[in-house]
Enzyme design. Structure first.
Site, short mmCIF file in Angstrom:
data_model
loop_
_atom_site.label_atom_id
_atom_site.label_comp_id
_atom_site.label_asym_id
_atom_site.label_seq_id
_atom_site.Cartn_x
_atom_site.Cartn_y
_atom_site.Cartn_z
N CYS A 256 17.81 -62.95 14.16
CA CYS A 256 17.76 -61.92 15.17
C CYS A 256 16.36 -61.50 15.30
CB CYS A 256 18.66 -60.86 14.91
SG CYS A 256 18.78 -59.57 15.86
N LEU A 257 15.88 -61.29 16.49
CA LEU A 257 14.50 -60.52 16.83
C LEU A 257 14.38 -59.26 16.14
CD1 LEU A 257 13.76 -62.16 20.28
CD2 LEU A 257 12.65 -62.71 18.16
N GLY B 193 17.28 -65.66 22.60
CA GLY B 193 18.10 -64.52 23.21
C GLY B 193 17.75 -63.21 22.98
N HIS C 88 26.26 -63.55 20.45
CA HIS C 88 25.31 -63.10 19.43
C HIS C 88 24.77 -61.77 20.54
CE1 HIS C 88 21.77 -62.24 16.42
NE2 HIS C 88 21.44 -61.57 17.56
N GLU C 89 24.23 -62.20 21.61
CA GLU C 89 23.73 -61.00 22.57
C GLU C 89 24.97 -60.08 22.94
OE1 GLU C 89 20.42 -60.88 22.62
OE2 GLU C 89 20.36 -63.07 21.57
N GLN D 208 17.50 -54.08 22.41
CA GLN D 208 16.57 -54.43 21.70
C GLN D 208 15.24 -54.10 22.19
OE1 GLN D 208 18.11 -58.61 21.20
NE2 GLN D 208 17.39 -58.51 19.40
N HIS E 48 25.10 -57.14 20.69
CA HIS E 48 24.14 -56.35 20.78
C HIS E 48 24.64 -55.30 21.78
CE1 HIS E 48 20.86 -57.57 18.43
NE2 HIS E 48 20.73 -58.66 18.77
ZN LIG Z 1 19.98 -60.34 17.63
#
Ligand SMILES: [Zn+2]
Length: 167
Positions: free
Chosen positions: A87-88, A43, A129-130, A48, A133
């Site tokens: 998380c990226l 995701g 999770h997204e 991000q 963000h």
């Molecule tokens: Zn993340």
């Protein structure tokens, strides 16, 4: 598209709604999916990649990518489950987070078409999770303070190892 990491202010801002969902969002979604694949994530949200807009892309194993624009979580299950998240934007860190097991989400796709989705399992997890963000929230915010301190310390150590200070 470069992925911003912890410490960048954009990750802490509440993202703006996409209005209108113009034709450029087809290309933006495509680029975000490419960045998601490049980062080997499941995701990725607008903030991000430096885009403070309410958009995220998700792709779980064995499924086609999905694009969510201006999403609203309209329902969550009573039962909560623990699941290990990463998380990226916080590379190398994973921690178990408790969240509802299932969600119902309403959103628009990159072509401006509305849809409603009932998600459970890993899909429900990544959507939540997204969504966080878009609110400027990171998964580490959902940990207990001692646990968050531990993972942040680990993250800092890892970062110093990768970018040793120049004497
Ligand atoms: Zn993340």
């Amino acid at each position: 598209m470069d992925i911003l990491t912890l410490g960048n202010d954009l990750l802490r801002q509440k993202a703006e709604p996409v209005r209108p969902i113009g034709a450029e969002y087809v290309g933006i979604a495509e680029e975000m999916i490419e960045a998601l694949h490049a980062g080997k994530g499941i995701g990725l949200a607008g903030p991000q990649v430096g885009l403070s807009k309410r958009i995220f892309v998700v792709q779980v194993e064995g499924e086609a990518p999905r694009v969510f624009i201006n999403p609203t979580i309209i329902g969550t299950s009573q039962d909560l489950v623990k699941y290990e998240e990463g998380c990226l934007s916080i590379p190398g860190i994973w921690a178990e987070v408790m969240r509802p097991a299932a969600v119902k989400v309403q959103a628009w796709n990159e072509k401006g078409r509305p849809f409603t989705l009932d998600a459970e399992g890993i899909l429900a997890r990544v959507i939540q999770h997204e969504y966080d963000h878009l609110e400027g929230m990171l998964f580490i915010d959902r940990l207990s303070v001692p646990k968050r301190d531990r993972v942040l310390l680990k993250y800092e150590k890892r970062r110093v190892r990768q970018h040793p200070p120049k004497a």
